[in-house]
Design a protein around this motif. Structure first.
Motif, PDB file in Angstrom:
ATOM      1  N   TYR A 118      -7.338  -6.593  12.559  1.00  0.00           N
ATOM      2  CA  TYR A 118      -7.145  -5.256  12.001  1.00  0.00           C
ATOM      3  C   TYR A 118      -5.664  -4.883  12.039  1.00  0.00           C
ATOM      4  N   THR A 119      -5.235  -4.099  11.058  1.00  0.00           N
ATOM      5  CA  THR A 119      -3.875  -3.540  11.143  1.00  0.00           C
ATOM      6  C   THR A 119      -3.880  -2.352  12.107  1.00  0.00           C
ATOM      7  N   ARG A 120      -5.021  -1.673  12.193  1.00  0.00           N
ATOM      8  CA  ARG A 120      -5.193  -0.607  13.184  1.00  0.00           C
ATOM      9  C   ARG A 120      -6.675  -0.459  13.510  1.00  0.00           C
ATOM     10  N   GLU A 121      -6.965  -0.113  14.764  1.00  0.00           N
ATOM     11  CA  GLU A 121      -8.345   0.075  15.210  1.00  0.00           C
ATOM     12  C   GLU A 121      -8.579   1.486  15.734  1.00  0.00           C
ATOM     13  N   SER A 122      -7.563   2.333  15.595  1.00  0.00           N
ATOM     14  CA  SER A 122      -7.688   3.732  16.013  1.00  0.00           C
ATOM     15  C   SER A 122      -6.718   4.548  15.175  1.00  0.00           C
ATOM     16  N   ASP A 123      -6.614   5.826  15.479  1.00  0.00           N
ATOM     17  CA  ASP A 123      -5.684   6.677  14.735  1.00  0.00           C
ATOM     18  C   ASP A 123      -4.264   6.538  15.259  1.00  0.00           C
ATOM     19  N   THR A 124      -4.122   5.833  16.366  1.00  0.00           N
ATOM     20  CA  THR A 124      -2.788   5.565  16.913  1.00  0.00           C
ATOM     21  C   THR A 124      -2.207   4.348  16.213  1.00  0.00           C
ATOM     22  N   VAL A 125      -1.035   4.521  15.602  1.00  0.00           N
ATOM     23  CA  VAL A 125      -0.420   3.411  14.868  1.00  0.00           C
ATOM     24  C   VAL A 125       0.855   2.945  15.573  1.00  0.00           C
ATOM     25  N   LEU A 135       4.179   0.721   5.454  1.00  0.00           N
ATOM     26  CA  LEU A 135       3.701  -0.325   4.543  1.00  0.00           C
ATOM     27  C   LEU A 135       4.323  -1.686   4.859  1.00  0.00           C
ATOM     28  N   ASN A 136       5.618  -1.680   5.221  1.00  0.00           N
ATOM     29  CA  ASN A 136       6.277  -2.951   5.546  1.00  0.00           C
ATOM     30  C   ASN A 136       5.659  -3.603   6.781  1.00  0.00           C
ATOM     31  N   THR A 137       5.319  -2.775   7.779  1.00  0.00           N
ATOM     32  CA  THR A 137       4.703  -3.307   8.990  1.00  0.00           C
ATOM     33  C   THR A 137       3.347  -3.925   8.691  1.00  0.00           C
ATOM     34  N   ARG A 138       2.553  -3.264   7.865  1.00  0.00           N
ATOM     35  CA  ARG A 138       1.238  -3.808   7.492  1.00  0.00           C
ATOM     36  C   ARG A 138       1.387  -5.154   6.792  1.00  0.00           C
ATOM     37  N   SER A 139       2.383  -5.264   5.907  1.00  0.00           N
ATOM     38  CA  SER A 139       2.610  -6.529   5.215  1.00  0.00           C
ATOM     39  C   SER A 139       3.067  -7.617   6.177  1.00  0.00           C
ATOM     40  N   ARG A 140       3.940  -7.254   7.127  1.00  0.00           N
ATOM     41  CA  ARG A 140       4.396  -8.236   8.117  1.00  0.00           C
ATOM     42  C   ARG A 140       3.204  -8.735   8.953  1.00  0.00           C
ATOM     43  N   MET A 141       2.338  -7.809   9.336  1.00  0.00           N
ATOM     44  CA  MET A 141       1.152  -8.187  10.101  1.00  0.00           C
ATOM     45  C   MET A 141       0.257  -9.120   9.288  1.00  0.00           C
ATOM     46  N   TYR A 213       2.218  -6.318  -3.390  1.00  0.00           N
ATOM     47  CA  TYR A 213       3.463  -6.949  -3.821  1.00  0.00           C
ATOM     48  C   TYR A 213       4.082  -7.826  -2.735  1.00  0.00           C
ATOM     49  N   TYR A 214       4.098  -7.303  -1.498  1.00  0.00           N
ATOM     50  CA  TYR A 214       4.802  -8.011  -0.423  1.00  0.00           C
ATOM     51  C   TYR A 214       3.906  -8.943   0.400  1.00  0.00           C
ATOM     52  N   ASN A 215       2.623  -8.777   0.312  1.00  0.00           N
ATOM     53  CA  ASN A 215       1.736  -9.689   1.052  1.00  0.00           C
ATOM     54  C   ASN A 215       1.789 -11.081   0.451  1.00  0.00           C
ATOM     55  N   GLN A 216       1.892 -12.071   1.322  1.00  0.00           N
ATOM     56  CA  GLN A 216       1.960 -13.460   0.858  1.00  0.00           C
ATOM     57  C   GLN A 216       0.604 -14.159   0.923  1.00  0.00           C
ATOM     58  N   ILE A 217      -0.393 -13.479   1.434  1.00  0.00           N
ATOM     59  CA  ILE A 217      -1.749 -14.037   1.489  1.00  0.00           C
ATOM     60  C   ILE A 217      -2.611 -13.325   0.439  1.00  0.00           C
ATOM     61  N   PRO A 218      -3.714 -13.940   0.005  1.00  0.00           N
ATOM     62  CA  PRO A 218      -4.579 -13.297  -0.995  1.00  0.00           C
ATOM     63  C   PRO A 218      -4.991 -11.896  -0.548  1.00  0.00           C
ATOM     64  N   SER A 219      -4.660 -10.893  -1.346  1.00  0.00           N
ATOM     65  CA  SER A 219      -4.857  -9.499  -0.937  1.00  0.00           C
ATOM     66  C   SER A 219      -5.501  -8.663  -2.037  1.00  0.00           C
ATOM     67  N   ILE A 220      -6.375  -7.772  -1.600  1.00  0.00           N
ATOM     68  CA  ILE A 220      -6.952  -6.794  -2.523  1.00  0.00           C
ATOM     69  C   ILE A 220      -6.937  -5.425  -1.856  1.00  0.00           C
ATOM     70  N   LEU A 221      -7.018  -4.397  -2.688  1.00  0.00           N
ATOM     71  CA  LEU A 221      -7.085  -3.024  -2.181  1.00  0.00           C
ATOM     72  C   LEU A 221      -8.326  -2.378  -2.796  1.00  0.00           C
ATOM     73  N   VAL A 222      -9.187  -1.850  -1.930  1.00  0.00           N
ATOM     74  CA  VAL A 222     -10.443  -1.266  -2.382  1.00  0.00           C
ATOM     75  C   VAL A 222     -10.375   0.253  -2.308  1.00  0.00           C
ATOM     76  N   GLU A 223     -10.479   0.890  -3.455  1.00  0.00           N
ATOM     77  CA  GLU A 223     -10.625   2.351  -3.508  1.00  0.00           C
ATOM     78  C   GLU A 223     -12.130   2.608  -3.492  1.00  0.00           C
ATOM     79  N   THR A 224     -12.650   3.038  -2.368  1.00  0.00           N
ATOM     80  CA  THR A 224     -14.104   3.109  -2.181  1.00  0.00           C
ATOM     81  C   THR A 224     -14.768   4.249  -2.949  1.00  0.00           C
TER      82      THR A 224
END
Length: 261
Positions: A118-125, A135-141, A213-224
């Protein structure tokens, strides 16, 4: 003398009657024993077949989970911490909805044997309270994880009159091989559940999305769904609705990994 003859006849008659009574009973008992034996054999055969099927099922399940354990999925609950994201008329925040759906999705994938990050598991980031670093941190992760799939989970918002806009969307990156295929599986899974209508596939040529754009692994974004739409919002905010969405998302991921037909 006559008395003896009468007695003998009575005994003989009694024996005949007993034969008529006892012999059929013996035959019936014998037949019942044979039926019981056949039934016992049939039940034994059924039990052996059931145990064989169970062993085969367990063996297949073990093989499937061994295969699943080789896959790694990173789930990203959109927004969080300083960033509440969009908000419904009832005051439900996107960051809380996405976190709940994300954690539920993760649990479903873990049950199938998939490794989940997970990029985050709580509201604390862990990142600073600004959008760029966020956004850059999420991509690095994502890139450091070397996950097979990255899925970012969001809710949508529209300012259209009377909040008519509704439905799910699946965005994918044209820069990463395999992203479109993952998005196709996801869109079909969301459409199949039918908790809201599907607005189809979208790609990063329509809009710049940092994570794609910055993710180097296969990535999708789901608008639920649209948190601005009353019907969508009621499902997005409801625990059972979130479970349905999580089930659909996990199904899409499992199908994309080839772990589900």
């Amino acid at each position: 003398m006559k008395r003896n003859i009468v007695q003998r006849h009575a005994i003989f008659f009694t024996l005949i009657v007993l034969c008529f009574l006892i012999v059929p009973a013996i035959r019936e008992s014998y037949a019942q024993d044979r039926m019981d034996k056949k039934e016992a054999q049939r039940q034994q055969k059924l039990m052996e077949e059931y145990q064989k099927q169970q062993k085969q099922k367990l063996a297949k399940e073990k093989q499937r989970k061994q295969k699943a354990a080789k896959f790694k999925v990173m789930l990203d609950a959109g927004h969080g911490g300083y960033d509440a994201g969009s908000e419904s008329k009832e005051g439900k925040k996107e960051k809380d909805i996405t976190l709940s759906i994300t954690l539920k999705t993760g649990e479903l994938l873990k049950q199938e044997g998939v490794q989940v990050l997970y990029t985050r598991e709580s509201d604390t980031v862990s990142w600073k309270s600004n959008n760029v670093d966020d956004l850059n941190t999420r991509s690095r992760m994502a890139n450091a994880s070397q996950a097979d799939i990255f899925v970012s989970i969001h809710t949508n918002y529209s300012d259209e009159a009377k909040d008519k806009t509704a439905g799910s969307e699946v965005w994918y990156s044209t820069r990463q091989s395999g992203s479109k295929k993952i998005a196709e599986h996801m869109e079909l899974a969301l459409r199949a559940d039918g908790y809201t209508k599907s607005r189809g596939l979208r790609d990063d040529r329509e809009a710049f999305l940092s994570l794609l754009y910055y993710n180097q692994i296969p990535s999708i974004l789901v608008e639920t769904g649209f948190i601005s739409n009353p019907k969508d919002a009621s499902i997005l905010s409801d625990a059972k609705g979130q479970e349905r969405i999580a089930q659909a998302i996990s199904t899409g991921i499992l199908k994309a990994l080839g772990l589900k037909n």
